[in-house]
Design an enzyme around this catalytic site. Structure first.
Site, PDB file in Angstrom:
ATOM      1  N   LYS A  41       0.646   1.335   5.670  1.00 18.06           N
ATOM      2  CA  LYS A  41      -0.341   0.579   5.870  1.00 18.06           C
ATOM      3  C   LYS A  41      -0.614  -0.030   4.625  1.00 18.06           C
ATOM      4  O   LYS A  41      -0.574   0.483   3.535  1.00 18.06           O
ATOM      5  CB  LYS A  41      -1.620   0.923   6.463  1.00 18.06           C
ATOM      6  N   ARG A 140     -14.412   6.113  15.454  1.00 15.19           N
ATOM      7  CA  ARG A 140     -14.063   4.984  14.690  1.00 15.19           C
ATOM      8  C   ARG A 140     -13.101   4.356  15.637  1.00 15.19           C
ATOM      9  O   ARG A 140     -13.257   3.394  16.135  1.00 15.19           O
ATOM     10  CB  ARG A 140     -13.307   5.539  13.382  1.00 15.19           C
ATOM     11  N   TYR A 262     -19.174  -8.116 -22.827  1.00 17.07           N
ATOM     12  CA  TYR A 262     -20.231  -8.368 -22.146  1.00 17.07           C
ATOM     13  C   TYR A 262     -21.574  -7.481 -22.011  1.00 17.07           C
ATOM     14  O   TYR A 262     -21.172  -6.230 -21.670  1.00 17.07           O
ATOM     15  CB  TYR A 262     -19.852  -8.602 -20.716  1.00 17.07           C
ATOM     16  N   MET A 310     -13.188  -9.410 -16.369  1.00 16.47           N
ATOM     17  CA  MET A 310     -12.116  -9.885 -15.372  1.00 16.47           C
ATOM     18  C   MET A 310     -10.558  -9.635 -15.722  1.00 16.47           C
ATOM     19  O   MET A 310      -9.940  -9.098 -14.855  1.00 16.47           O
ATOM     20  CB  MET A 310     -12.408 -11.443 -14.907  1.00 16.47           C
TER      21      MET A 310
HETATM   22  C1  LIG Z   1      -4.215   5.883   6.978  1.00 21.21           C
HETATM   23  C2  LIG Z   1      -4.227   6.857   7.946  1.00 21.21           C
HETATM   24  C3  LIG Z   1      -3.438   7.909   7.937  1.00 21.21           C
HETATM   25  C4  LIG Z   1      -2.921   8.430   6.506  1.00 21.21           C
HETATM   26  O1  LIG Z   1      -3.792   9.239   6.084  1.00 21.21           O
HETATM   27  P1  LIG Z   1      -3.762   9.774   4.322  1.00 21.21           P
HETATM   28  O2  LIG Z   1      -5.011  10.537   4.334  1.00 21.21           O
HETATM   29  O3  LIG Z   1      -3.411   8.607   3.488  1.00 21.21           O
HETATM   30  O4  LIG Z   1      -2.610  10.747   4.513  1.00 21.21           O
HETATM   31  C5  LIG Z   1      -3.079   8.808   9.002  1.00 21.21           C
HETATM   32  N1  LIG Z   1      -3.609   8.658  10.121  1.00 21.21           N
HETATM   33  C6  LIG Z   1      -4.205   7.310  10.231  1.00 21.21           C
HETATM   34  C7  LIG Z   1      -4.737   7.186  11.658  1.00 21.21           C
HETATM   35  C8  LIG Z   1      -4.809   6.571   9.586  1.00 21.21           C
HETATM   36  O5  LIG Z   1      -5.399   5.630   9.548  1.00 21.21           O
END
Ligand SMILES: *Cc1c(COP(=O)(O)O)cnc(C)c1O
Length: 372
Positions: A41, A140, A262, A310
């Site tokens: 992701k 969540r 800055y 930046m």
């Molecule tokens: C992002 C995610 C993972 C991977 O988690 P890591 O801590 O990066 O290994 C696995 N399962 C779900 C549901 C996630 O959202």
């Protein structure tokens, strides 16, 4: 990469796909029966899903996870047909057909998502593959335990769904002593008891290191693949994957008492030589590294001085031999001496955020098959 290829850029980000695949293999070697998937992701945590996922496929990975539908749509054409791509957020109402069209497997996180998926299965007169998520403590995403109970109480509760996995997600897997791990394991086992024979998946990267009880049938590492340490307070068994080298735009001598950058948050205590580097917070080099980050050259640690701007940051190079650094040279801003976890701790965040902040401004070089 030749000098001239780097000319238009302020920095070079090298991504070692060999190290990444080694990390995947070393995680897999910790499993006895479970399958090792890969979470790609957020553009493979900022490193480029379109390069990372095919490399992992070649290493043997067949199950991938993204967060959004559009990430899955982008990934589908770069992976062979036998790779499964799962979408963690599941289908938003009305998006169900896009999953089927792109051969993506949704993670169903709520009863309405389950019902919408079943209704599409009826319309298509087909069994549709899906993963079902149950919440075991994150609050969540996923069905609450009583919702799962309701769903599984009726014999046709999952009609139309070819259930690939039951999954849940750990809250604090990197903290091995945290009692919430055991509690989630217990809740997950209870949920699993409601769906006998269904494959199960609980562990993220850190969850793999909690031991075999957490592995079930498939593990879902993300961060550890990219070199983030999986266990808090313990040495990192994984290989670093990124190296970031920033280009020096200018060097200058400043007198003791000269303030820099800055808001003048740093003042030279001695006559100093400083280098301005073409990397700033717009490149994902977080502003919270102002006066706390470090660069490296020839193994020598060099402090980042003043506020990060930046597009630039300033490094105190007084400790390097005169003339060692000139305009156009590269300074290491992330490397094995100063890995993503070290940078994160200086910035007051986690390695995940350092990686996903990297951004699109760098020249990128992928190292694969020992070359890059
Ligand atoms: C992002 C995610 C993972 C991977 O988690 P890591 O801590 O990066 O290994 C696995 N399962 C779900 C549901 C996630 O959202």
């Amino acid at each position: 990469m030749s000098e001239s290829t780097l000319n238009p850029f302020g920095a070079l980000l090298s991504i070692d796909l060999d190290a990444l695949c080694d990390n995947w293999r070393s995680l897999r070697a910790r499993l006895s029966a479970a399958e090792c998937a890969a979470v790609v992701k957020a553009d493979a945590y900022g490193l480029g899903a379109e390069r990372v996922a095919p490399a992992l496929y070649r290493a043997g990975c067949r199950s991938f996870f993204v967060a959004h539908l559009n990430e899955g749509i982008r990934l589908r054409p770069v992976l062979p047909a036998d790779a499964d791509i799962h979408v963690l957020h599941g289908p938003h109402p009305g998006a169900e057909r896009d999953f089927v069209r792109n051969r993506l497997v949704p993670v169903l996180n709520s009863l309405p998502q389950v019902q919408a998926w079943q209704s599409l299965a009826r319309d298509l007169d087909a069994m549709l593959p899906a993963v079902l998520q149950v919440d075991t403590g994150m609050a969540r995403l996923g069905l609450a335990p009583d919702e799962l109970e309701h769903l599984t109480a009726s014999p046709d509760g999952l009609q139309g769904i070819a259930l690939k996995f039951l999954m849940s997600h750990l809250v604090s897997a990197e903290a091995q002593g945290n009692a919430v791990n055991g509690l989630q394991l217990e809740r997950f086992r209870a949920a699993r008891g409601r769906l006998p024979g269904v494959r199960c998946s609980l562990a993220n990267s850190s969850g793999i290191f909690l031991g075999e009880a957490y592995h079930f049938d498939l593990v879902r590492p993300g961060a550890a693949l990219y070199g983030v340490a999986p266990v808090a307070g313990q040495p990192n068994p994984l290989r670093p994957v990124i190296r970031l080298q920033g280009k020096v735009l200018q060097t200058r001598r400043i007198a003791a008492g000269t303030a820099v950058g800055y808001s003048h948050t740093w003042t030279a205590a001695r006559p100093s030589r400083v280098a301005t580097v073409a990397v700033g917070y717009a490149d994902g080099y977080l502003r919270s590294l102002s006066n706390s980050g470090v660069a490296h050259c020839d193994g020598i640690s060099l402090p980042l001085i003043g506020n990060i701007s930046m597009d630039t940051l300033i490094v105190d190079i007084t400790d390097l031999p005169e003339g060692r650094i000139v305009e156009g040279d590269l300074l290491d801003l992330a490397d094995p001496l100063n890995g993503v976890d070290a940078i994160a701790s200086r910035a007051g965040t986690i390695g995940y955020e350092i990686l996903t902040s990297l951004g699109q401004r760098y020249a990128r070089r992928y190292i694969e098959g020992g070359e890059g």
